[in-house]
Design a protein around this motif. Structure first.
Motif, PDB file in Angstrom:
ATOM      1  N   THR A  21      40.630  50.038  33.130  1.00  0.00           N
ATOM      2  CA  THR A  21      41.905  49.348  33.508  1.00  0.00           C
ATOM      3  C   THR A  21      42.569  51.002  34.131  1.00  0.00           C
ATOM      4  O   THR A  21      42.564  51.133  35.071  1.00  0.00           O
ATOM      5  CB  THR A  21      42.825  48.640  32.993  1.00  0.00           C
ATOM      6  N   ARG A  66      45.111  40.628  34.180  1.00  0.00           N
ATOM      7  CA  ARG A  66      45.172  42.252  34.856  1.00  0.00           C
ATOM      8  C   ARG A  66      46.764  42.440  34.784  1.00  0.00           C
ATOM      9  O   ARG A  66      46.831  43.397  35.146  1.00  0.00           O
ATOM     10  CB  ARG A  66      44.711  42.162  36.098  1.00  0.00           C
ATOM     11  N   ARG A  69      48.568  43.236  31.947  1.00  0.00           N
ATOM     12  CA  ARG A  69      47.748  44.892  30.952  1.00  0.00           C
ATOM     13  C   ARG A  69      48.167  46.109  32.181  1.00  0.00           C
ATOM     14  O   ARG A  69      48.516  47.188  31.544  1.00  0.00           O
ATOM     15  CB  ARG A  69      46.448  44.812  31.046  1.00  0.00           C
ATOM     16  N   SER A 126      36.437  44.637  32.137  1.00  0.00           N
ATOM     17  CA  SER A 126      37.623  44.666  32.416  1.00  0.00           C
ATOM     18  C   SER A 126      38.515  44.966  30.701  1.00  0.00           C
ATOM     19  O   SER A 126      39.254  45.944  30.167  1.00  0.00           O
ATOM     20  CB  SER A 126      38.554  43.566  32.703  1.00  0.00           C
TER      21      SER A 126
END
Length: 126
Positions: A21, A66, A69, A126
């Motif tokens: 990320t 996402r 995160r 990911s």
């Protein structure tokens, strides 16, 4: 943008770029200038990630995952290092002074055990 690694030592770069990320955020912001809403940035990162299957499960939302995160892990870490400007209240992110310097390390031979793919190998998992 200019790419120089003079401002980010290799050891720090390895720590900052240890997650996919974080690598994706750096690669994306090097390519696309501007201020990004965290949710929109998450959507773009998911869209660019060829390893994510189509979202067929109703209980799983990769964009939301996402975004969480980004908000709780990647963006605070990169902001503390001066790589991005992260406004927690507005939930926005923008390039900061050390982005180019850290980005120079994306092309180095560093063992990113979960990497490979587009954007210098950062959009593969990911």
């Amino acid at each position: 943008m200019k790419y120089t690694d003079s401002d980010v030592p290799l050891a720090e770069a390895v720590t900052l770029l240890e997650t996919t990320t974080c690598r994706q955020v750096v690669a994306f912001l090097l390519e696309v200038d501007g201020v990004w809403d965290v949710r929109t940035l998450a959507d773009e990162l998911v869209r660019l990630d060829p390893t994510l299957p189509p979202d067929t499960e109703a209980d799983r939302n990769p964009v939301e995952e996402r975004a969480i995160r980004l908000y709780h892990c990647a963006l605070p870490k990169l902001a503390e290092a001066g790589v991005v400007e992260f406004d927690v209240d507005e939930q926005t992110v923008a390039p900061a002074e050390r982005l180019d310097a850290l980005g120079a390390h994306l092309g180095e031979t560093i063992d990113y055990s979960d990497g490979g793919g587009r954007f210098g190998g950062v959009f593969a998992s990911s």
